[in-house]
Design a protein around this motif. Structure first.
Motif, PDB file in Angstrom:
ATOM      1  N   LEU A  11       0.849  -1.187   0.000  1.00  0.00           N
ATOM      2  CA  LEU A  11       0.000   0.000   0.000  1.00  0.00           C
ATOM      3  C   LEU A  11       0.887   1.241   0.000  1.00  0.00           C
ATOM      4  O   LEU A  11       1.824   1.340   0.806  1.00  0.00           O
ATOM      5  N   VAL A  12       0.586   2.164  -0.894  1.00  0.00           N
ATOM      6  CA  VAL A  12       1.370   3.392  -0.987  1.00  0.00           C
ATOM      7  C   VAL A  12       0.430   4.551  -1.280  1.00  0.00           C
ATOM      8  O   VAL A  12      -0.616   4.370  -1.912  1.00  0.00           O
ATOM      9  N   GLN A  13       0.801   5.723  -0.820  1.00  0.00           N
ATOM     10  CA  GLN A  13      -0.021   6.913  -1.081  1.00  0.00           C
ATOM     11  C   GLN A  13       0.215   7.426  -2.493  1.00  0.00           C
ATOM     12  O   GLN A  13       1.283   7.195  -3.078  1.00  0.00           O
ATOM     13  N   PRO A  14      -0.759   8.117  -3.047  1.00  0.00           N
ATOM     14  CA  PRO A  14      -0.549   8.736  -4.364  1.00  0.00           C
ATOM     15  C   PRO A  14       0.700   9.605  -4.368  1.00  0.00           C
ATOM     16  O   PRO A  14       0.959  10.343  -3.411  1.00  0.00           O
ATOM     17  N   GLY A  15       1.473   9.475  -5.448  1.00  0.00           N
ATOM     18  CA  GLY A  15       2.731  10.186  -5.558  1.00  0.00           C
ATOM     19  C   GLY A  15       3.918   9.422  -5.008  1.00  0.00           C
ATOM     20  O   GLY A  15       5.070   9.841  -5.200  1.00  0.00           O
ATOM     21  N   GLY A  16       3.661   8.322  -4.341  1.00  0.00           N
ATOM     22  CA  GLY A  16       4.726   7.530  -3.749  1.00  0.00           C
ATOM     23  C   GLY A  16       5.379   6.590  -4.738  1.00  0.00           C
ATOM     24  O   GLY A  16       5.071   6.590  -5.940  1.00  0.00           O
ATOM     25  N   SER A  17       6.287   5.779  -4.217  1.00  0.00           N
ATOM     26  CA  SER A  17       7.066   4.856  -5.044  1.00  0.00           C
ATOM     27  C   SER A  17       7.047   3.455  -4.454  1.00  0.00           C
ATOM     28  O   SER A  17       6.903   3.282  -3.234  1.00  0.00           O
ATOM     29  N   LEU A  18       7.187   2.486  -5.344  1.00  0.00           N
ATOM     30  CA  LEU A  18       7.356   1.081  -4.952  1.00  0.00           C
ATOM     31  C   LEU A  18       8.320   0.440  -5.933  1.00  0.00           C
ATOM     32  O   LEU A  18       8.399   0.851  -7.103  1.00  0.00           O
ATOM     33  N   ARG A  19       9.002  -0.580  -5.455  1.00  0.00           N
ATOM     34  CA  ARG A  19       9.884  -1.354  -6.335  1.00  0.00           C
ATOM     35  C   ARG A  19       9.483  -2.814  -6.242  1.00  0.00           C
ATOM     36  O   ARG A  19       9.524  -3.413  -5.163  1.00  0.00           O
ATOM     37  N   LEU A  20       9.106  -3.362  -7.375  1.00  0.00           N
ATOM     38  CA  LEU A  20       8.757  -4.771  -7.460  1.00  0.00           C
ATOM     39  C   LEU A  20       9.962  -5.574  -7.937  1.00  0.00           C
ATOM     40  O   LEU A  20      10.743  -5.092  -8.763  1.00  0.00           O
ATOM     41  N   SER A  21      10.078  -6.780  -7.414  1.00  0.00           N
ATOM     42  CA  SER A  21      11.152  -7.685  -7.835  1.00  0.00           C
ATOM     43  C   SER A  21      10.549  -9.012  -8.255  1.00  0.00           C
ATOM     44  O   SER A  21       9.502  -9.424  -7.744  1.00  0.00           O
ATOM     45  N   CYS A  22      11.216  -9.672  -9.175  1.00  0.00           N
ATOM     46  CA  CYS A  22      10.782 -10.989  -9.628  1.00  0.00           C
ATOM     47  C   CYS A  22      12.015 -11.852  -9.822  1.00  0.00           C
ATOM     48  O   CYS A  22      12.950 -11.474 -10.531  1.00  0.00           O
ATOM     49  N   ALA A  23      11.994 -13.010  -9.192  1.00  0.00           N
ATOM     50  CA  ALA A  23      13.097 -13.953  -9.306  1.00  0.00           C
ATOM     51  C   ALA A  23      12.641 -15.178 -10.079  1.00  0.00           C
ATOM     52  O   ALA A  23      11.607 -15.765  -9.761  1.00  0.00           O
ATOM     53  N   ALA A  24      13.414 -15.536 -11.071  1.00  0.00           N
ATOM     54  CA  ALA A  24      13.120 -16.727 -11.871  1.00  0.00           C
ATOM     55  C   ALA A  24      13.998 -17.875 -11.418  1.00  0.00           C
ATOM     56  O   ALA A  24      15.158 -17.684 -11.045  1.00  0.00           O
ATOM     57  N   SER A  25      13.447 -19.066 -11.473  1.00  0.00           N
ATOM     58  CA  SER A  25      14.215 -20.273 -11.164  1.00  0.00           C
ATOM     59  C   SER A  25      13.780 -21.369 -12.123  1.00  0.00           C
ATOM     60  O   SER A  25      12.794 -21.244 -12.834  1.00  0.00           O
ATOM     61  N   GLY A  26      14.551 -22.433 -12.121  1.00  0.00           N
ATOM     62  CA  GLY A  26      14.275 -23.522 -13.049  1.00  0.00           C
ATOM     63  C   GLY A  26      15.135 -23.394 -14.289  1.00  0.00           C
ATOM     64  O   GLY A  26      16.318 -23.072 -14.201  1.00  0.00           O
ATOM     65  N   ASN A  27      14.542 -23.554 -15.439  1.00  0.00           N
ATOM     66  CA  ASN A  27      15.258 -23.510 -16.712  1.00  0.00           C
ATOM     67  C   ASN A  27      15.445 -22.065 -17.178  1.00  0.00           C
ATOM     68  O   ASN A  27      14.949 -21.662 -18.225  1.00  0.00           O
ATOM     69  N   ILE A  28      16.183 -21.296 -16.377  1.00  0.00           N
ATOM     70  CA  ILE A  28      16.268 -19.852 -16.633  1.00  0.00           C
ATOM     71  C   ILE A  28      17.062 -19.530 -17.896  1.00  0.00           C
ATOM     72  O   ILE A  28      16.894 -18.454 -18.475  1.00  0.00           O
ATOM     73  N   GLY A 112       1.585 -13.193  -8.704  1.00  0.00           N
ATOM     74  CA  GLY A 112       1.054 -11.839  -8.600  1.00  0.00           C
ATOM     75  C   GLY A 112       1.317 -11.204  -7.243  1.00  0.00           C
ATOM     76  O   GLY A 112       1.405 -11.891  -6.223  1.00  0.00           O
ATOM     77  N   THR A 113       1.464  -9.891  -7.258  1.00  0.00           N
ATOM     78  CA  THR A 113       1.639  -9.130  -6.028  1.00  0.00           C
ATOM     79  C   THR A 113       0.734  -7.898  -6.102  1.00  0.00           C
ATOM     80  O   THR A 113       0.678  -7.213  -7.133  1.00  0.00           O
ATOM     81  N   GLN A 114       0.036  -7.634  -5.014  1.00  0.00           N
ATOM     82  CA  GLN A 114      -0.943  -6.556  -4.997  1.00  0.00           C
ATOM     83  C   GLN A 114      -0.261  -5.218  -4.785  1.00  0.00           C
ATOM     84  O   GLN A 114       0.566  -5.063  -3.870  1.00  0.00           O
ATOM     85  N   VAL A 115      -0.616  -4.252  -5.618  1.00  0.00           N
ATOM     86  CA  VAL A 115      -0.194  -2.865  -5.443  1.00  0.00           C
ATOM     87  C   VAL A 115      -1.450  -2.028  -5.275  1.00  0.00           C
ATOM     88  O   VAL A 115      -2.331  -2.044  -6.132  1.00  0.00           O
ATOM     89  N   THR A 116      -1.524  -1.325  -4.165  1.00  0.00           N
ATOM     90  CA  THR A 116      -2.666  -0.466  -3.889  1.00  0.00           C
ATOM     91  C   THR A 116      -2.181   0.957  -3.665  1.00  0.00           C
ATOM     92  O   THR A 116      -1.330   1.184  -2.798  1.00  0.00           O
ATOM     93  N   VAL A 117      -2.713   1.874  -4.451  1.00  0.00           N
ATOM     94  CA  VAL A 117      -2.349   3.290  -4.327  1.00  0.00           C
ATOM     95  C   VAL A 117      -3.569   4.026  -3.800  1.00  0.00           C
ATOM     96  O   VAL A 117      -4.574   4.172  -4.497  1.00  0.00           O
ATOM     97  N   SER A 118      -3.455   4.465  -2.570  1.00  0.00           N
ATOM     98  CA  SER A 118      -4.607   5.093  -1.920  1.00  0.00           C
ATOM     99  C   SER A 118      -4.141   5.961  -0.766  1.00  0.00           C
ATOM    100  O   SER A 118      -3.147   5.658  -0.108  1.00  0.00           O
ATOM    101  N   SER A 119      -4.882   7.026  -0.532  1.00  0.00           N
ATOM    102  CA  SER A 119      -4.588   7.873   0.612  1.00  0.00           C
ATOM    103  C   SER A 119      -5.413   7.449   1.824  1.00  0.00           C
ATOM    104  O   SER A 119      -5.291   8.046   2.890  1.00  0.00           O
TER     105      SER A 119
END
Length: 119
Positions: A11-28, A112-119
């Motif tokens: 959860l982040v306020q409008p105007g804010g920032s987030l960083r998403l990461s994704c890690a792959a495994s297996g037959n990369i 999936g990962t939830q991103v919510t932008v709300s004050s």
């Protein structure tokens, strides 16, 4: 087979920032492109950004100028830096990877990962 695990949503306020990461495994080593899609309630899943193994990037118009996709090609990790977030960015964000094995293309999705932008 490729497995994808996302992290970094929240959860982040409008105007804010987030960083998403994704890690792959297996037959990369078969992966040639990774990216991020998102799906808001009642809407279809849509492209956010992609990055190829060569570093070429592609962005949806809604992401240009605010989001930056990057990756570690050796580790097959992909990141999405999201700045100046808006309420309309609220969605479940999915990591995606396309692979090529024996001439066949496969597409994989994270949970999936939830991103919510709300004050």
């Amino acid at each position: 087979q490729v497995q994808l695990v996302e992290s970094g949503g929240g959860l982040v306020q409008p105007g804010g920032s987030l960083r998403l990461s994704c890690a792959a495994s297996g037959n990369i080593f078969s992966i040639y492109i990774m990216g991020w899609y998102r799906q808001a309630p009642g809407k279809q899943r849509e492209l956010v950004a992609t990055i190829t193994s060569g570093g070429n990037t592609n962005y949806a118009d809604s992401a240009k100028g605010r989001f930056t996709i990057s990756g570690d090609n050796a580790k097959k990790m992909v990141y999405l830096q999201m700045n100046s977030l808006k309420p309309e960015d609220t969605a479940v964000y999915y990591c995606q990877a396309d692979s090529l094995t024996a001439g066949l293309r496969y597409r994989y999705w994270g949970q999936g990962t939830q991103v919510t932008v709300s004050s």
